[in-house]
Design a protein around this motif. Structure first.
Motif, PDB file in Angstrom:
ATOM      1  N   LEU A  66       0.859  -1.183   0.000  1.00  0.00           N
ATOM      2  CA  LEU A  66       0.000   0.000   0.000  1.00  0.00           C
ATOM      3  C   LEU A  66       0.897   1.236   0.000  1.00  0.00           C
ATOM      4  N   LEU A  67       0.840   2.027  -1.063  1.00  0.00           N
ATOM      5  CA  LEU A  67       1.773   3.136  -1.231  1.00  0.00           C
ATOM      6  C   LEU A  67       1.261   4.452  -0.667  1.00  0.00           C
ATOM      7  N   ALA A  68      -0.040   4.668  -0.704  1.00  0.00           N
ATOM      8  CA  ALA A  68      -0.630   5.920  -0.207  1.00  0.00           C
ATOM      9  C   ALA A  68      -1.987   5.610   0.380  1.00  0.00           C
ATOM     10  N   LEU A  69      -2.301   6.304   1.472  1.00  0.00           N
ATOM     11  CA  LEU A  69      -3.542   6.023   2.191  1.00  0.00           C
ATOM     12  C   LEU A  69      -4.183   7.320   2.647  1.00  0.00           C
ATOM     13  N   GLY A  70      -5.447   7.504   2.291  1.00  0.00           N
ATOM     14  CA  GLY A  70      -6.207   8.667   2.734  1.00  0.00           C
ATOM     15  C   GLY A  70      -7.295   8.264   3.713  1.00  0.00           C
ATOM     16  N   SER A  71      -8.241   9.166   3.909  1.00  0.00           N
ATOM     17  CA  SER A  71      -9.391   8.884   4.765  1.00  0.00           C
ATOM     18  C   SER A  71     -10.533   9.778   4.320  1.00  0.00           C
ATOM     19  N   ILE A  72     -11.647   9.637   4.987  1.00  0.00           N
ATOM     20  CA  ILE A  72     -12.769  10.542   4.753  1.00  0.00           C
ATOM     21  C   ILE A  72     -12.462  11.878   5.421  1.00  0.00           C
ATOM     22  N   MET A  73     -12.914  12.980   4.804  1.00  0.00           N
ATOM     23  CA  MET A  73     -12.828  14.310   5.391  1.00  0.00           C
ATOM     24  C   MET A  73     -14.238  14.806   5.676  1.00  0.00           C
ATOM     25  N   ARG A 130     -12.352   9.005 -10.896  1.00  0.00           N
ATOM     26  CA  ARG A 130     -12.486  10.092  -9.917  1.00  0.00           C
ATOM     27  C   ARG A 130     -11.385   9.992  -8.884  1.00  0.00           C
ATOM     28  N   ASN A 131     -10.877  11.140  -8.467  1.00  0.00           N
ATOM     29  CA  ASN A 131      -9.901  11.181  -7.376  1.00  0.00           C
ATOM     30  C   ASN A 131     -10.584  10.797  -6.073  1.00  0.00           C
ATOM     31  N   ARG A 132     -10.050   9.827  -5.392  1.00  0.00           N
ATOM     32  CA  ARG A 132     -10.661   9.352  -4.135  1.00  0.00           C
ATOM     33  C   ARG A 132      -9.872   9.787  -2.904  1.00  0.00           C
ATOM     34  N   LEU A 133      -8.768  10.540  -3.098  1.00  0.00           N
ATOM     35  CA  LEU A 133      -7.895  10.882  -1.975  1.00  0.00           C
ATOM     36  C   LEU A 133      -7.837  12.393  -1.789  1.00  0.00           C
ATOM     37  N   GLY A 134      -8.299  12.882  -0.645  1.00  0.00           N
ATOM     38  CA  GLY A 134      -8.157  14.292  -0.296  1.00  0.00           C
ATOM     39  C   GLY A 134      -6.760  14.525   0.267  1.00  0.00           C
ATOM     40  N   THR A 135      -6.033  15.469  -0.290  1.00  0.00           N
ATOM     41  CA  THR A 135      -4.624  15.648   0.072  1.00  0.00           C
ATOM     42  C   THR A 135      -4.384  15.794   1.572  1.00  0.00           C
ATOM     43  N   PRO A 136      -5.179  16.574   2.327  1.00  0.00           N
ATOM     44  CA  PRO A 136      -4.906  16.690   3.771  1.00  0.00           C
ATOM     45  C   PRO A 136      -5.105  15.404   4.559  1.00  0.00           C
ATOM     46  N   THR A 137      -5.584  14.349   3.887  1.00  0.00           N
ATOM     47  CA  THR A 137      -5.739  13.057   4.570  1.00  0.00           C
ATOM     48  C   THR A 137      -4.648  12.065   4.201  1.00  0.00           C
ATOM     49  N   VAL A 138      -3.818  12.375   3.222  1.00  0.00           N
ATOM     50  CA  VAL A 138      -2.937  11.357   2.633  1.00  0.00           C
ATOM     51  C   VAL A 138      -1.640  11.182   3.417  1.00  0.00           C
ATOM     52  N   VAL A 139      -1.272   9.927   3.606  1.00  0.00           N
ATOM     53  CA  VAL A 139       0.065   9.538   4.063  1.00  0.00           C
ATOM     54  C   VAL A 139       0.623   8.599   2.997  1.00  0.00           C
ATOM     55  N   ASP A 180       3.899  17.902  -9.625  1.00  0.00           N
ATOM     56  CA  ASP A 180       4.257  18.614 -10.846  1.00  0.00           C
ATOM     57  C   ASP A 180       4.046  20.110 -10.625  1.00  0.00           C
ATOM     58  N   GLU A 181       5.135  20.865 -10.530  1.00  0.00           N
ATOM     59  CA  GLU A 181       5.047  22.288 -10.199  1.00  0.00           C
ATOM     60  C   GLU A 181       4.541  23.139 -11.361  1.00  0.00           C
ATOM     61  N   ALA A 182       4.422  22.552 -12.528  1.00  0.00           N
ATOM     62  CA  ALA A 182       3.875  23.289 -13.669  1.00  0.00           C
ATOM     63  C   ALA A 182       2.352  23.307 -13.649  1.00  0.00           C
ATOM     64  N   MET A 183       1.740  22.511 -12.769  1.00  0.00           N
ATOM     65  CA  MET A 183       0.278  22.433 -12.723  1.00  0.00           C
ATOM     66  C   MET A 183      -0.260  23.387 -11.672  1.00  0.00           C
ATOM     67  N   ASN A 184      -1.362  24.074 -11.994  1.00  0.00           N
ATOM     68  CA  ASN A 184      -1.982  24.978 -11.023  1.00  0.00           C
ATOM     69  C   ASN A 184      -3.284  24.430 -10.476  1.00  0.00           C
ATOM     70  N   ILE A 185      -3.669  23.247 -10.884  1.00  0.00           N
ATOM     71  CA  ILE A 185      -4.811  22.550 -10.308  1.00  0.00           C
ATOM     72  C   ILE A 185      -4.629  21.063 -10.552  1.00  0.00           C
ATOM     73  N   ALA A 186      -5.145  20.244  -9.656  1.00  0.00           N
ATOM     74  CA  ALA A 186      -5.090  18.778  -9.776  1.00  0.00           C
ATOM     75  C   ALA A 186      -3.679  18.226  -9.714  1.00  0.00           C
ATOM     76  N   GLU A 187      -2.712  19.013  -9.196  1.00  0.00           N
ATOM     77  CA  GLU A 187      -1.346  18.494  -9.088  1.00  0.00           C
ATOM     78  C   GLU A 187      -1.268  17.342  -8.091  1.00  0.00           C
ATOM     79  N   ASP A 188      -2.157  17.345  -7.095  1.00  0.00           N
ATOM     80  CA  ASP A 188      -2.182  16.243  -6.141  1.00  0.00           C
ATOM     81  C   ASP A 188      -2.794  14.993  -6.776  1.00  0.00           C
ATOM     82  N   TYR A 189      -3.913  15.168  -7.436  1.00  0.00           N
ATOM     83  CA  TYR A 189      -4.568  14.051  -8.137  1.00  0.00           C
ATOM     84  C   TYR A 189      -3.626  13.404  -9.139  1.00  0.00           C
ATOM     85  N   GLU A 190      -2.869  14.207  -9.864  1.00  0.00           N
ATOM     86  CA  GLU A 190      -1.938  13.680 -10.855  1.00  0.00           C
ATOM     87  C   GLU A 190      -0.864  12.805 -10.198  1.00  0.00           C
TER      88      GLU A 190
END
Length: 332
Positions: free
Chosen positions: A135-142, A169-178, A191-201
């Protein structure tokens, strides 16, 4: 593209400015908090980390050029952390990358300066990650800031998402991710060139090489700020999100059925936007148009595949009736 991201992960500068607050000993979990003019909120974020039942951690605050008194608030908080002021504004992706480069933990946890965690968040997530090395990344409900959390279930279901499900669909909210540091070293950073969805990417890149998941229990709170980045500009934010979603077919042309998955994802976004337009913004005819767009992209069952075939139908009926009531005063 993956090689570019990996190279960036290895070349992040580690020095910008001084650290006015004391630093906790390097921990197994590095908590990265980017902030930009969030002096009103960052104290709550820091305290929510300080009261975690899991305490083998370090906190790295990256101030992305604030003009308010964020620095003083962090110093007064009494929470041990590293505080670094960027010499120039980098945006969320650049600030998070800088924080990762300054940290040393085996796990990287993300928290926005205007959000907060519930006390058992890290303990539950680290236990789940330790139990499953794949398991590489894990989020939770916000949950919204003022909501009363339901009882936190220490045996909460861990739902895994495939790359195909993440495309829809993106299922992981960034403030929940480890996530695991070694996984980031393989796929690269934000990706610092992105101004939206950089976390989803980034979550998409991780889901291509391993499992990502979410604990189905609320472990974080988010603020719906009147001065937030998307406040008063939801249409533009939605348009940018849709533009990124449409680009996924070209980003991943080797994925079987990618265009079908993208259409399903576009439908899900349109339907979620329709609900927001109807329930929050009271723009009923725009909600009706978004509903029609959703059905055109995915005319079958609910685009997120929730296993409740009538859910979408009932919601469409509600939107239609609300639009008629707003326009004609028709009773509902």
């Amino acid at each position: 593209m993956a090689n570019d991201h990996a190279e960036a992960a290895q070349t992040i500068a580690a020095v910008e400015t001084a650290t006015p607050t004391k630093r906790l000993h390097p921990g197994r979990v590095s908590v990265i908090i980017p902030t930009y003019n969030c002096a009103r909120y960052i104290g709550d974020a820091l305290q929510s980390v300080a009261v975690q039942s899991y305490d083998d951690l370090e906190i790295v605050v990256i101030d992305d050029g604030s003009s308010d008194d964020t620095r003083a608030v962090v110093a007064r908080s009494g929470v041990p952390c590293s505080y670094v002021m960027n010499e120039r504004h980098k945006g969320p992706a650049g600030a998070r990358n800088h924080g990762i480069g300054l940290s040393s933990g085996q796990y990287i946890a993300f928290l926005d300066a205007d959000d907060a965690w519930l006390p058992n968040k890290l303990a539950l997530q680290i236990a789940a990650l330790e139990a499953d090395p794949g398991l590489l990344a894990l989020g939770s409900i916000m949950i919204p800031w003022d909501s009363t959390p339901s009882q936190i279930d220490p045996t909460a279901t861990l739902r895994r998402y495939s790359f195909s499900e993440m495309i829809v669909r993106n299922r992981l909210g960034t403030p929940t991710v480890v996530c695991r540091r070694d996984a980031l070293s393989k796929v690269g950073l934000f990706d610092e060139a992105m101004n939206i969805a950089e976390d989803y990417e980034l979550w998409l890149r991780l889901s291509r090489i391993g499992a990502v998941g979410r604990l189905e229990t609320p472990l974080a709170r988010f603020r719906q700020r009147p001065d937030g980045a998307s406040a008063g500009n939801r249409d533009r934010t939605f348009d940018l999100d849709m533009r990124f979603a449409r680009s996924l077919a070209n980003r991943y042309p080797d994925v079987p059925g990618i265009r079908r998955l993208v259409k399903q994802g576009l439908s899900a976004r349109e339907f979620e936007r329709a609900i927001e337009l109807c329930d929050v913004e009271k723009r009923y005819w725009q909600a009706l148009r978004a509903t029609a767009n959703s059905i055109r992209n995915w005319p079958w069952s609910h685009p997120l595949g929730l296993g409740r075939p009538l859910t979408r139908l009932r919601r469409v009926r509600r939107i239609v009736l609300d639009a008629l009531h707003a326009q004609c005063g028709v009773g509902v």
